[in-house]
Design a protein around this motif. Structure first.
Motif, PDB file in Angstrom:
ATOM      1  N   SER A 187       0.831  -1.207   0.000  1.00 25.96           N
ATOM      2  CA  SER A 187       0.000   0.000   0.000  1.00 25.96           C
ATOM      3  C   SER A 187       0.861   1.251   0.000  1.00 25.96           C
ATOM      4  CB  SER A 187      -0.929   0.003   1.215  1.00 25.96           C
ATOM      5  OG  SER A 187      -1.847  -1.067   1.120  1.00 25.96           O
ATOM      6  N   ASP A 188       1.960   1.226   0.741  1.00 28.88           N
ATOM      7  CA  ASP A 188       2.893   2.360   0.733  1.00 28.88           C
ATOM      8  C   ASP A 188       3.420   2.594  -0.677  1.00 28.88           C
ATOM      9  OD1 ASP A 188       2.589   2.692   3.471  1.00 28.88           O
ATOM     10  OD2 ASP A 188       4.467   1.658   3.964  1.00 28.88           O
ATOM     11  N   ARG A 189       3.743   1.515  -1.375  1.00 25.85           N
ATOM     12  CA  ARG A 189       4.257   1.616  -2.738  1.00 25.85           C
ATOM     13  C   ARG A 189       3.197   2.211  -3.669  1.00 25.85           C
ATOM     14  NH1 ARG A 189       5.448  -3.563  -3.837  1.00 25.85           N
ATOM     15  NH2 ARG A 189       7.274  -3.354  -2.534  1.00 25.85           N
ATOM     16  N   VAL A 190       1.965   1.738  -3.556  1.00 31.61           N
ATOM     17  CA  VAL A 190       0.889   2.254  -4.407  1.00 31.61           C
ATOM     18  C   VAL A 190       0.647   3.734  -4.102  1.00 31.61           C
ATOM     19  CG1 VAL A 190      -1.554   2.056  -5.021  1.00 31.61           C
ATOM     20  CG2 VAL A 190      -0.190  -0.012  -4.699  1.00 31.61           C
ATOM     21  N   LYS A 236     -22.354  -1.366  -3.632  1.00 26.68           N
ATOM     22  CA  LYS A 236     -22.021  -2.434  -2.690  1.00 26.68           C
ATOM     23  C   LYS A 236     -20.648  -2.240  -2.049  1.00 26.68           C
ATOM     24  CE  LYS A 236     -25.063  -5.766  -4.759  1.00 26.68           C
ATOM     25  NZ  LYS A 236     -25.295  -7.128  -5.121  1.00 26.68           N
ATOM     26  N   PHE A 237     -20.036  -1.107  -2.298  1.00 29.93           N
ATOM     27  CA  PHE A 237     -18.686  -0.843  -1.805  1.00 29.93           C
ATOM     28  C   PHE A 237     -18.591  -0.945  -0.283  1.00 29.93           C
ATOM     29  CE2 PHE A 237     -15.246   2.123  -0.577  1.00 29.93           C
ATOM     30  CZ  PHE A 237     -14.204   1.547  -1.276  1.00 29.93           C
ATOM     31  N   ASP A 238     -19.590  -0.481   0.442  1.00 32.71           N
ATOM     32  CA  ASP A 238     -19.562  -0.500   1.903  1.00 32.71           C
ATOM     33  C   ASP A 238     -20.248  -1.721   2.510  1.00 32.71           C
ATOM     34  OD1 ASP A 238     -18.113   1.912   2.336  1.00 32.71           O
ATOM     35  OD2 ASP A 238     -19.904   3.043   1.784  1.00 32.71           O
ATOM     36  N   SER A 244      -8.924  -0.478  -0.638  1.00 30.80           N
ATOM     37  CA  SER A 244      -8.853   0.986  -0.722  1.00 30.80           C
ATOM     38  C   SER A 244      -8.498   1.614   0.624  1.00 30.80           C
ATOM     39  CB  SER A 244     -10.155   1.569  -1.262  1.00 30.80           C
ATOM     40  OG  SER A 244     -11.213   1.351  -0.360  1.00 30.80           O
ATOM     41  N   VAL A 245      -8.961   1.032   1.725  1.00 31.26           N
ATOM     42  CA  VAL A 245      -8.627   1.551   3.057  1.00 31.26           C
ATOM     43  C   VAL A 245      -7.129   1.413   3.310  1.00 31.26           C
ATOM     44  CG1 VAL A 245      -8.890   1.105   5.541  1.00 31.26           C
ATOM     45  CG2 VAL A 245     -10.910   1.272   4.078  1.00 31.26           C
ATOM     46  N   ARG A 256     -10.449   5.782   6.488  1.00 32.61           N
ATOM     47  CA  ARG A 256     -11.489   4.838   6.897  1.00 32.61           C
ATOM     48  C   ARG A 256     -12.587   4.687   5.839  1.00 32.61           C
ATOM     49  NH1 ARG A 256     -12.497   6.136  13.212  1.00 32.61           N
ATOM     50  NH2 ARG A 256     -11.762   4.089  13.836  1.00 32.61           N
ATOM     51  N   ALA A 257     -12.880   5.753   5.129  1.00 33.57           N
ATOM     52  CA  ALA A 257     -13.958   5.739   4.130  1.00 33.57           C
ATOM     53  C   ALA A 257     -13.476   6.413   2.850  1.00 33.57           C
ATOM     54  CB  ALA A 257     -15.192   6.441   4.678  1.00 33.57           C
ATOM     55  N   PRO A 258     -12.653   5.729   2.071  1.00 33.24           N
ATOM     56  CA  PRO A 258     -12.117   6.325   0.843  1.00 33.24           C
ATOM     57  C   PRO A 258     -13.227   6.729  -0.122  1.00 33.24           C
ATOM     58  CG  PRO A 258     -11.040   4.247   1.346  1.00 33.24           C
ATOM     59  CD  PRO A 258     -12.213   4.362   2.268  1.00 33.24           C
ATOM     60  N   ARG A 259     -13.118   7.905  -0.661  1.00 33.05           N
ATOM     61  CA  ARG A 259     -14.069   8.441  -1.628  1.00 33.05           C
ATOM     62  C   ARG A 259     -13.317   9.313  -2.622  1.00 33.05           C
ATOM     63  NH1 ARG A 259     -16.796   4.992   0.327  1.00 33.05           N
ATOM     64  NH2 ARG A 259     -18.839   5.167   1.254  1.00 33.05           N
TER      65      ARG A 259
END
Length: 113
Positions: free
Chosen positions: A23-26, A44-46, A57-58, A64-67
């Motif tokens: 995730s750090d790399r991305v 259905k994401f949540d 994504s988190v 906590r809630a990526p958007r």
């Protein structure tokens, strides 16, 4: 949307041992931009029973809630926007044929520019 980086979920997670490091790399690939999370079914994401896209994504975003969360069908509209070069889009698990086709169309158009 002028560059593409590719990582499959299995490589990102490596059986649960590399999610933080990957995730750090991305995040470093994405830079400071807040990405649009592109999924097959944003509604259905949540959903707790279908949490793989949200979990990914988190980890990547550190939120906590990526958007925003958008559908693959919206990629073409975003890619033609005047600010498209500044928009980072993270495609999570394109599975359906139409999702893959939408992604292919945008990548091919960007490659032709």
């Amino acid at each position: 949307m002028t560059e593409i980086a590719y990582m499959v979920r299995e490589d990102w997670a490596q059986r649960g041992t590399a999610m933080r490091e990957s995730s750090d790399r991305v995040r470093s690939w994405l830079g400071a931009a807040r990405p649009a999370w592109v999924v097959g079914k944003p509604e259905k994401f949540d959903d707790k029973l279908r949490s793989a896209d949200r979990e990914t994504s988190v980890y990547i975003s550190g939120e906590r809630a990526p958007r925003p969360v958008i559908d693959f069908s919206q990629l073409e509209k975003i890619s033609s926007h005047a600010h498209a070069p500044q928009i980072a889009a993270v495609a999570l698990h394109p599975y359906e044929e139409e999702d893959c086709e939408a992604l292919r169309t945008v990548v091919a158009r960007e490659a032709d520019r």
